[in-house]
Write a protein that holds these residues in place. Structure first.
Motif, short mmCIF file in Angstrom:
data_model
loop_
_atom_site.label_atom_id
_atom_site.label_comp_id
_atom_site.label_asym_id
_atom_site.label_seq_id
_atom_site.Cartn_x
_atom_site.Cartn_y
_atom_site.Cartn_z
N PHE A 1 1.03 -1.33 -0.09
CA PHE A 1 -0.06 0.04 -0.18
C PHE A 1 0.96 1.31 0.09
O PHE A 1 0.74 2.09 -0.80
N THR A 2 2.00 1.33 0.84
CA THR A 2 2.64 2.39 0.84
C THR A 2 3.46 2.62 -0.30
O THR A 2 3.69 3.92 -0.71
N LEU B 1 2.78 1.84 -3.23
CA LEU B 1 1.39 2.05 -4.47
C LEU B 1 1.43 3.79 -4.19
O LEU B 1 1.13 4.38 -5.15
N GLN B 2 1.20 4.13 -3.03
CA GLN B 2 0.91 5.72 -2.59
C GLN B 2 2.08 6.23 -3.24
O GLN B 2 1.71 7.42 -3.73
N LEU C 1 -0.30 5.15 -7.62
CA LEU C 1 -1.32 4.19 -8.10
C LEU C 1 -2.33 3.90 -6.87
O LEU C 1 -3.05 3.23 -7.31
N LEU C 2 -2.17 4.24 -5.61
CA LEU C 2 -3.06 3.82 -4.63
C LEU C 2 -4.48 4.64 -4.85
O LEU C 2 -4.42 5.98 -4.99
N PRO C 3 -5.47 4.10 -4.77
CA PRO C 3 -6.61 4.87 -4.69
C PRO C 3 -6.80 5.99 -3.55
O PRO C 3 -6.13 5.55 -2.47
N SER C 4 -7.41 7.26 -3.96
CA SER C 4 -7.27 8.10 -2.64
C SER C 4 -7.89 7.76 -1.42
O SER C 4 -7.57 8.44 -0.23
N LEU D 1 -7.92 5.00 0.05
CA LEU D 1 -7.02 4.15 0.90
C LEU D 1 -5.81 5.08 1.50
O LEU D 1 -5.26 4.72 2.45
N HIS D 2 -5.70 6.14 0.73
CA HIS D 2 -4.73 7.07 1.62
C HIS D 2 -5.21 7.98 2.64
O HIS D 2 -4.39 7.84 3.65
N PRO E 1 -0.15 5.87 3.70
CA PRO E 1 -1.40 5.93 3.71
C PRO E 1 -2.29 5.19 4.81
O PRO E 1 -1.55 4.68 5.59
N GLY F 1 -2.33 1.55 5.21
CA GLY F 1 -0.89 0.74 5.32
C GLY F 1 -0.45 1.40 6.79
O GLY F 1 0.01 0.32 7.46
#
Length: 659
Positions: free
Chosen positions: A32-33, A35-36, A40-43, A45-46, A427, A430
């Motif tokens: 997750f981190t 991807l952030q 690429l991480l969906p907002s 999830l951040h 995120p 994460g």
């Protein structure tokens, strides 16, 4: 050890340990981190969208308003505040510093209180304790701080007995009725981790600004250890003692009064010690809600940067704390005295008579010699201005300025700010999974579940970024405290002499009100993030050093001898024998350091921060009870997560080592 199994037809069951599950959770958090960082991480999830945040504060405000107005609780509490509680506070205020309100008692001369304290100290602990007790009150009078000190003590002498009585009653109920014990334990866990600001606002709303609100907040803050120690003491009473009481024909009340409570005397008196110390700590902090006394004066002096006067007030608070701590601890170990039948009354109560005699003598003397009754501004020996000048002169030295500037620059620019920004960049999903992975690895599946629930609630509170900044201050301070405190503890544990010296310093430092730790931090580093971390560091280092010394000194002697006989060097013995056996005890110190850091980070809001402490401080200016409670619960949930994981690990390690 947590285990997960799959039981499907034709598939061999697989079992996963807590460590394996923690590794998997950690990898997901890392993904997750990353991807952030790559975008690429969906907002969602951040950071949780605002539309997903439940209005907890609004709901709590509605509930509080219903309790206040519809149920009429505010009328009851205001009646108590303006009636019985105000009467008790006025009485103690009249006696201690001459408030001149009904019932209009005269002020007790400072010399009479000092003399009585000296006699009490001698009775409990000999000449040294007598000199400490009497000398503390002599110092307070001579330095010109008698009135503000007695303003603090006037609330303390009311709050401490009330906290003792309530705590004793609830402790007995929790011991007698299991359902009370089960109901009260989670409440006590939350109360012991709530930041003190969360106690202040409800006290102000329900009991009005000033000493009454300060007294109520102090009482509630000090009750939990009294309940816990009372319950613990009563549960430890041996069955032989109970059987003896039953055979003598005691009723239930007689069993409680003459058997259980006397047998649990030591634990109950330890609870009394904790009540006194927490009351003194809180009654100083209630300066934020208009409580006069040492805390208010210290707050004013620090706000105007009068460090010399702040130092003097700090010394007075420390002396009072050390005196009350030593007196109450001496009371714990003092065994009841028994006299032969026919011993004269005056001989059985000679110390009481000596104390009363000294009190009466100096009270009468104060009527004729004004100096023994009250020391005015012109007669005191305060050196606040001179100390202030000396401190400013010292801080003006080029070497001091260059050193503090370098430390401040390195910590702020290279360490603290990058670390804070890194934690904020992780995120939310994460971050929670990282915490869950740590809790799983340390405390097992149950701790991991609690970590997920607790940090999930923090995320849903709407104060995630402020919570992360609070956590950054705590983690930074505890890491630095560990790097400094562990070597000190290890070196001190090498000899009995140095162990005793360091433990004495730790005992004394633990009696310091937390406000004191702000003074050296502000003096050296100004109003910066470094000051915040340094003030927390000093406070958190005390339990780390203490439990490291106790853990290493507590290693069985036969284990040390076996290591010596095997030809191990001092370093090999430390790494392979002493530290592994001392780790469970050291873990308790590490846990205490984290708890102390969470407490101190709220105090450090006075310096100027952007965390939950700063927001909590702002709520005191209004009636935002819902927001105040949500912020306090966020701090409590984070602290409880660490507490449960570390203490579970320590308990399991002790069992494995047979300790």
């Amino acid at each position: 050890m947590a285990v997960i199994s799959t039981n499907q037809p034709g598939i061999k069951p697989q079992q996963y340990t807590s460590t394996q599950i923690a590794t998997g959770v950690f990898c997901v958090a890392l993904i997750f981190t990353l991807l952030q960082f790559t975008g690429l991480l969906p907002s969602w999830l951040h950071r949780l969208p605002e539309s997903w945040i439940p209005p907890f504060a609004v709901w709590l405000d509605a509930a509080f308003n219903f309790i206040r107005t519809d149920l009429g609780l505010e009328k009851l509490t205001r009646w108590f505040a303006e009636g019985p509680l105000q009467f008790m506070l006025d009485t103690s205020a009249n006696l201690l510093y001459g408030k001149k309100r009904w019932p209009g008692f005269e002020q007790i001369p400072w010399s009479a209180i000092a003399a009585a304290a000296a006699v009490l100290g001698y009775y409990l602990g000999g000449w040294r304790l007598a000199a400490l007790a009497g000398g503390t009150f002599v110092w307070t009078a001579l330095i010109g701080q008698w009135t503000i000190a007695m303003e603090t003590m006037s609330v303390l002498v009311v709050a401490a007995p009330m906290a003792f009585v309530i705590g004793l009653g609830l402790g007995i109920a929790a011991w007698k009725y299991p359902w009370v014990d089960r109901a009260i334990k989670p409440i006590l866990s939350v109360l012991q981790t709530l930041p003190f600001f969360t106690y202040l606002l409800p006290a102000v709303i329900f009991f009005k600004v000033g000493p009454t609100a300060g007294a109520v907040a102090t009482i509630i803050y000090a009750i939990p250890p009294m309940i816990l120690m009372t319950t613990l003491g009563l549960k430890k009473v041996s069955s032989e003692v109970v059987e003896a009481g039953k055979m003598s024909g005691c009723s239930r009340f007689q069993m409680l009064r003459h058997v259980y409570v006397p047998a649990a005397r030591t634990e109950i008196l330890v609870g009394v010690n904790q009540v006194i110390m927490l009351c003194l700590a809180m009654v100083v902090l209630t300066a934020f809600i208009g409580m006069p006394g040492l805390g208010a004066k210290l707050l004013a002096m620090m706000g105007s940067f009068k460090l010399g006067r702040s130092f003097e007030i700090g010394v007075t608070i420390v002396l009072l704390a050390v005196t009350l701590d030593r007196l109450s601890k001496a009371w714990v170990v003092k065994l009841p005295e028994h006299f032969e039948k026919g011993t004269p009354w005056w001989q059985r109560h000679k110390y009481l008579l000596a104390g009363v005699g000294a009190f009466v003598f100096f009270t009468i003397l104060g009527q004729f010699v004004e100096w023994f009754a009250e020391i005015g501004r012109r007669q005191n020996f305060s050196q606040g201005k001179e100390i202030d000048t000396a401190i400013k002169t010292f801080l003006a030295f080029d070497l001091v300025q260059a050193t503090t500037e370098k430390i401040r620059y390195v910590l702020n620019v290279w360490v603290l700010n990058p670390f804070r920004d890194f934690l904020l960049s992780i995120p939310t999903a994460g971050f929670i999974l990282f915490v869950v992975a740590g809790a799983l690895a340390l405390g097992g599946r149950r701790s991991g579940i609690y970590a997920a629930v607790f940090f999930g609630l923090v995320a849903l509170s709407g104060w995630w970024d402020r919570s992360v900044i609070t956590l950054y201050s705590v983690i930074s301070a505890v890491i630095l405290a560990t790097l400094i405190g562990l070597p000190i503890g290890i070196l001190a544990a090498r000899s009995e002499k140095w162990s005793q010296r360091v433990l004495l310093i730790c005992d004394t430092a633990q009696t310091f009100p937390s406000f004191i730790y702000l003074i050296p931090a502000i003096m050296l580093f100004g109003i910066t993030a470094t000051s915040v971390v340094m003030s927390i560091l000093i406070f958190a280092m005390v339990p780390l050093v203490r439990y490291t010394v106790e853990g290493l000194r507590g290693v069985p002697e036969e284990m040390n001898e076996a290591a010596d006989m095997s030809g191990a060097t001092r370093m090999q013995k430390l790494w392979n024998v002493q530290l592994p056996l001392a780790l469970p005890t050291m873990a308790v110190g590490f846990n205490q350091a984290i708890m102390f850091a969470f407490f101190m980070v709220i105090i450090a809001a006075f310096i100027g921060t952007q965390d939950l402490g700063q927001e909590l401080q702002k709520t005191l200016a209004g009636t935002d009870l819902g927001k105040n409670f949500v912020l306090g619960i966020c701090v409590s949930l984070m602290a409880l997560t660490f507490d449960m994981a570390i203490m579970t690990w320590a308990d399991r390690k002790k069992r494995l080592l047979g300790l």
